[in-house]
Scaffold this active site. Structure first.
Site, PDB file in Angstrom:
ATOM      1  N   GLU A   1      39.931  82.168  29.466  1.00 17.40           N
ATOM      2  CA  GLU A   1      39.942  82.624  28.067  1.00 17.40           C
ATOM      3  C   GLU A   1      38.665  83.370  27.702  1.00 17.40           C
ATOM      4  O   GLU A   1      37.585  83.009  28.137  1.00 17.40           O
ATOM      5  CB  GLU A   1      39.974  81.417  27.136  1.00 17.40           C
ATOM      6  CG  GLU A   1      41.268  80.687  27.148  1.00 17.40           C
ATOM      7  CD  GLU A   1      41.205  79.483  26.224  1.00 17.40           C
ATOM      8  OE1 GLU A   1      41.977  78.566  26.444  1.00 17.40           O
ATOM      9  OE2 GLU A   1      40.367  79.470  25.300  1.00 17.40           O
TER      10      GLU A   1
ATOM     11  N   CYS B   1      32.789  85.402  23.357  1.00 19.03           N
ATOM     12  CA  CYS B   1      32.564  84.123  24.015  1.00 19.03           C
ATOM     13  C   CYS B   1      33.197  84.189  25.404  1.00 19.03           C
ATOM     14  O   CYS B   1      34.391  84.461  25.514  1.00 19.03           O
ATOM     15  CB  CYS B   1      33.211  83.024  23.163  1.00 19.03           C
ATOM     16  SG  CYS B   1      33.130  81.404  23.924  1.00 19.03           S
TER      17      CYS B   1
ATOM     18  N   CYS C   1      36.462  72.633  34.200  1.00 23.64           N
ATOM     19  CA  CYS C   1      35.088  72.144  34.059  1.00 23.64           C
ATOM     20  C   CYS C   1      34.997  70.705  34.562  1.00 23.64           C
ATOM     21  O   CYS C   1      35.821  69.862  34.183  1.00 23.64           O
ATOM     22  CB  CYS C   1      34.658  72.210  32.591  1.00 23.64           C
ATOM     23  SG  CYS C   1      32.948  71.681  32.354  1.00 23.64           S
TER      24      CYS C   1
ATOM     25  N   CYS D   1      33.964  66.269  29.318  1.00 25.13           N
ATOM     26  CA  CYS D   1      33.633  65.621  28.032  1.00 25.13           C
ATOM     27  C   CYS D   1      34.934  65.118  27.385  1.00 25.13           C
ATOM     28  O   CYS D   1      35.983  65.765  27.502  1.00 25.13           O
ATOM     29  CB  CYS D   1      32.935  66.602  27.101  1.00 25.13           C
ATOM     30  SG  CYS D   1      31.412  67.212  27.822  1.00 25.13           S
TER      31      CYS D   1
ATOM     32  N   CYS E   1      37.085  67.544  24.909  1.00 23.96           N
ATOM     33  CA  CYS E   1      37.182  68.983  25.161  1.00 23.96           C
ATOM     34  C   CYS E   1      38.417  69.344  25.974  1.00 23.96           C
ATOM     35  O   CYS E   1      38.725  68.691  26.976  1.00 23.96           O
ATOM     36  CB  CYS E   1      35.926  69.434  25.899  1.00 23.96           C
ATOM     37  SG  CYS E   1      35.994  71.143  26.473  1.00 23.96           S
TER      38      CYS E   1
ATOM     39  N   CYS F   1      37.292  76.113  22.590  1.00 22.21           N
ATOM     40  CA  CYS F   1      37.199  76.383  24.017  1.00 22.21           C
ATOM     41  C   CYS F   1      38.292  75.713  24.838  1.00 22.21           C
ATOM     42  O   CYS F   1      38.519  74.526  24.761  1.00 22.21           O
ATOM     43  CB  CYS F   1      35.777  76.044  24.416  1.00 22.21           C
ATOM     44  SG  CYS F   1      35.305  74.745  25.450  1.00 22.21           S
TER      45      CYS F   1
HETATM   46  N1  SAH Z   1      29.948  73.597  28.834  1.00 19.99           N
HETATM   47  C1  SAH Z   1      29.058  74.117  27.888  1.00 19.99           C
HETATM   48  C2  SAH Z   1      29.545  75.385  27.245  1.00 19.99           C
HETATM   49  C3  SAH Z   1      30.996  75.459  26.908  1.00 19.99           C
HETATM   50  S1  SAH Z   1      31.530  74.362  25.614  1.00 19.99           S
HETATM   51  C4  SAH Z   1      28.724  73.072  26.830  1.00 19.99           C
HETATM   52  O1  SAH Z   1      29.374  72.037  26.799  1.00 19.99           O
HETATM   53  O2  SAH Z   1      27.797  73.312  26.068  1.00 19.99           O
HETATM   54  C5  SAH Z   1      30.826  75.166  24.191  1.00 19.99           C
HETATM   55  C6  SAH Z   1      30.803  74.335  22.956  1.00 19.99           C
HETATM   56  O3  SAH Z   1      32.134  74.107  22.456  1.00 19.99           O
HETATM   57  C7  SAH Z   1      30.169  72.973  23.204  1.00 19.99           C
HETATM   58  O4  SAH Z   1      29.195  72.661  22.261  1.00 19.99           O
HETATM   59  C8  SAH Z   1      31.371  72.081  23.083  1.00 19.99           C
HETATM   60  O5  SAH Z   1      30.960  70.816  22.732  1.00 19.99           O
HETATM   61  C9  SAH Z   1      32.232  72.784  22.035  1.00 19.99           C
HETATM   62  N2  SAH Z   1      33.620  72.304  22.001  1.00 19.99           N
HETATM   63  C10 SAH Z   1      34.387  71.909  23.025  1.00 19.99           C
HETATM   64  N3  SAH Z   1      35.594  71.453  22.593  1.00 19.99           N
HETATM   65  C11 SAH Z   1      35.575  71.537  21.242  1.00 19.99           C
HETATM   66  C12 SAH Z   1      36.519  71.212  20.205  1.00 19.99           C
HETATM   67  N4  SAH Z   1      37.708  70.715  20.492  1.00 19.99           N
HETATM   68  N5  SAH Z   1      36.154  71.435  18.921  1.00 19.99           N
HETATM   69  C13 SAH Z   1      34.937  71.956  18.626  1.00 19.99           C
HETATM   70  N6  SAH Z   1      34.016  72.298  19.550  1.00 19.99           N
HETATM   71  C14 SAH Z   1      34.325  72.094  20.849  1.00 19.99           C
HETATM   72 FE1  SF4 Z   2      32.792  71.252  30.072  1.00 19.70          FE
HETATM   73 FE2  SF4 Z   2      33.992  71.177  27.697  1.00 19.70          FE
HETATM   74 FE3  SF4 Z   2      32.053  69.451  28.247  1.00 19.70          FE
HETATM   75 FE4  SF4 Z   2      31.426  72.032  27.875  1.00 19.70          FE
HETATM   76  S1  SF4 Z   2      32.287  70.638  26.358  1.00 19.70           S
HETATM   77  S2  SF4 Z   2      30.706  70.670  29.497  1.00 19.70           S
HETATM   78  S3  SF4 Z   2      33.269  73.005  28.747  1.00 19.70           S
HETATM   79  S4  SF4 Z   2      34.051  69.567  29.288  1.00 19.70           S
END
Ligand code: SAH
Ligand code: SF4
Length: 364
Positions: free
Chosen positions: A92, A105, A112, A116, A119, A341
């Site tokens: 994406e 972005c 990944c 987390c 996510c 994301c």
């Molecule tokens: N892996 C890196 C960069 C990609 S994620 C990181 O985690 O920083 C980029 C941002 O999007 C991160 O701060 C992440 O916490 C946020 N993000 C992921 N899923 C999300 C969601 N469902 N709602 C809002 N922000 C989200």
């Molecule tokens: Fe990976 Fe999503 Fe965690 Fe960023 S927020 S490190 S993309 S699992």
């Protein structure tokens, strides 16, 4: 075998590559202009470059590692692109219209491994890193979309916040940044580029030692180890103390500010006492940090989490401010088109039949 993308080469690398393949080094600048200023679609469009030179280049490189699979436009002008890589994987890329410019972005990995708990990207294990060229081509794809609209608009800002952990693909991510910064090419200013990491301390230090000069954002999401480990399992390997040690190294080495991202999850990490604890954690670094509060974008598979109420968001913000911590609440873009994301990709995968091993789609 898939060819590598010409967009993965920095100008310096192109200057060395040409003589190594029997071509004049001096042609590099003109080829670079064709790529990034004229933005041609195929090598044969470089009309003033000798055929022999084009033949050698096209034998080794492709210009088209990505093709558009789906494009969704939101009412607020956000455009989300689901792009297909040469090997069939989907990634994406998102274009957002902001007051200060047009931000793209980008994705850095297919899936990944950090996983987390909130996510969509982390639902799918990493199947591979993207090459530098595949990351640059995302910007080119969006820039061509803008070119086609004929308004003369340019991508001005870049956030490395799409699918993947950029510091787990460090070399390709830094090559990408070198390419898009290049003055004779896209010329995206370092101060308008932000890399976001889940917090890998050694890589934060390496990033500090590089001469990239771009901005750093760190996904913190909790003010203490218990809560952070619950939300982000990476905290078990790299607890907050180690992360803050890397933060202090970065601040001392670069003298640049850091932005902490903090997703607000209802009744999990969004109470005033969490904000007070966060302010305490950051108190000795106040002048060099800011906190970006991110309203959670619900993900179907993570139904244990809900978005915070407006009252909690304001209460959290207010507590940080009262403790003199710089804070902002992130404006949302394209919530009507799954712009958080990894969400569009994970939805597409549900509607099709993904290969359970690679997470790759078998699309007809
Ligand atoms: N892996 C890196 C960069 C990609 S994620 C990181 O985690 O920083 C980029 C941002 O999007 C991160 O701060 C992440 O916490 C946020 N993000 C992921 N899923 C999300 C969601 N469902 N709602 C809002 N922000 C989200
Ligand atoms: Fe990976 Fe999503 Fe965690 Fe960023 S927020 S490190 S993309 S699992």
């Amino acid at each position: 075998m898939n060819q590598s993308s010409i967009y993965g080469l920095t100008l310096e690398q192109l200057r060395s590559w040409l003589p190594e393949h029997g071509q004049k080094k001096s042609r590099a600048s003109r080829i670079w202009e064709w790529l990034y200023q004229e933005r041609v679609h195929q090598f044969t469009d470089m009309t003033d470059v000798r055929q022999e030179c084009l033949d050698v280049i096209s034998e080794h490189f492709t210009m088209n590692s990505l093709s558009e699979h789906v494009k969704q436009e939101s009412a607020d002008g956000t455009v989300k692109f689901l792009l297909r890589l040469q090997d069939g994987n989907l990634i994406e890329t998102v274009l957002m219209r902001q007051k200060y410019g047009l931000t793209v972005c980008v994705t850095t990995q297919v899936g990944c491994n950090i996983g987390c708990s909130f996510c969509a990207s982390g639902l799918i294990k990493k199947s591979r890193d993207l090459s530098g060229g595949e990351i640059v081509e995302q910007i080119m794809h969006v820039q061509r979309h803008l070119d086609a609209a004929g308004q003369g608009e340019r991508v001005t800002n870049v956030v490395v916040m799409g699918i993947g952990e950029p510091f787990d693909n460090f070399q390709n991510m830094t090559d990408f940044i070198e390419v898009i910064k290049e003055r004779k090419g896209l010329a995206i200013a370092a101060k308008r580029i932000t890399v976001s990491t889940s917090g890998l301390p050694d890589k934060i230090k390496e990033f500090a030692d590089s001469s990239l000069q771009v901005n750093l954002a760190i996904s913190l999401h909790a003010p203490n180890n218990d809560l952070r480990t619950h939300i982000m399992k990476i905290n078990r390997a790299f607890p907050i103390e180690q992360l803050m040690d890397a933060v202090d190294y970065y601040l001392a080495t670069t003298n640049k500010r850091i932005m902490f991202e903090y997703i607000l999850l209802r009744d999990v990490n969004d109470q005033r006492e969490h904000a007070a604890e966060l302010a305490e954690l950051l108190s000795s670094r106040k002048s060099m940090v800011s906190v970006n509060l991110i309203p959670y974008n619900p993900v179907d598979e993570h139904s244990q989490y809900q978005r915070s109420t407006e009252e909690s968001i304001l209460g959290f913000y207010d507590t940080l401010k009262k403790n003199s911590i710089n804070a902002t609440v992130r404006m949302e873009h394209g919530t009507d088109i799954d712009a958080a994301c990894g969400q569009l990709r994970s939805k597409q995968m549900k509607n099709n039949t993904p290969d359970p091993q690679s997470g790759r789609l078998a699309l007809g």
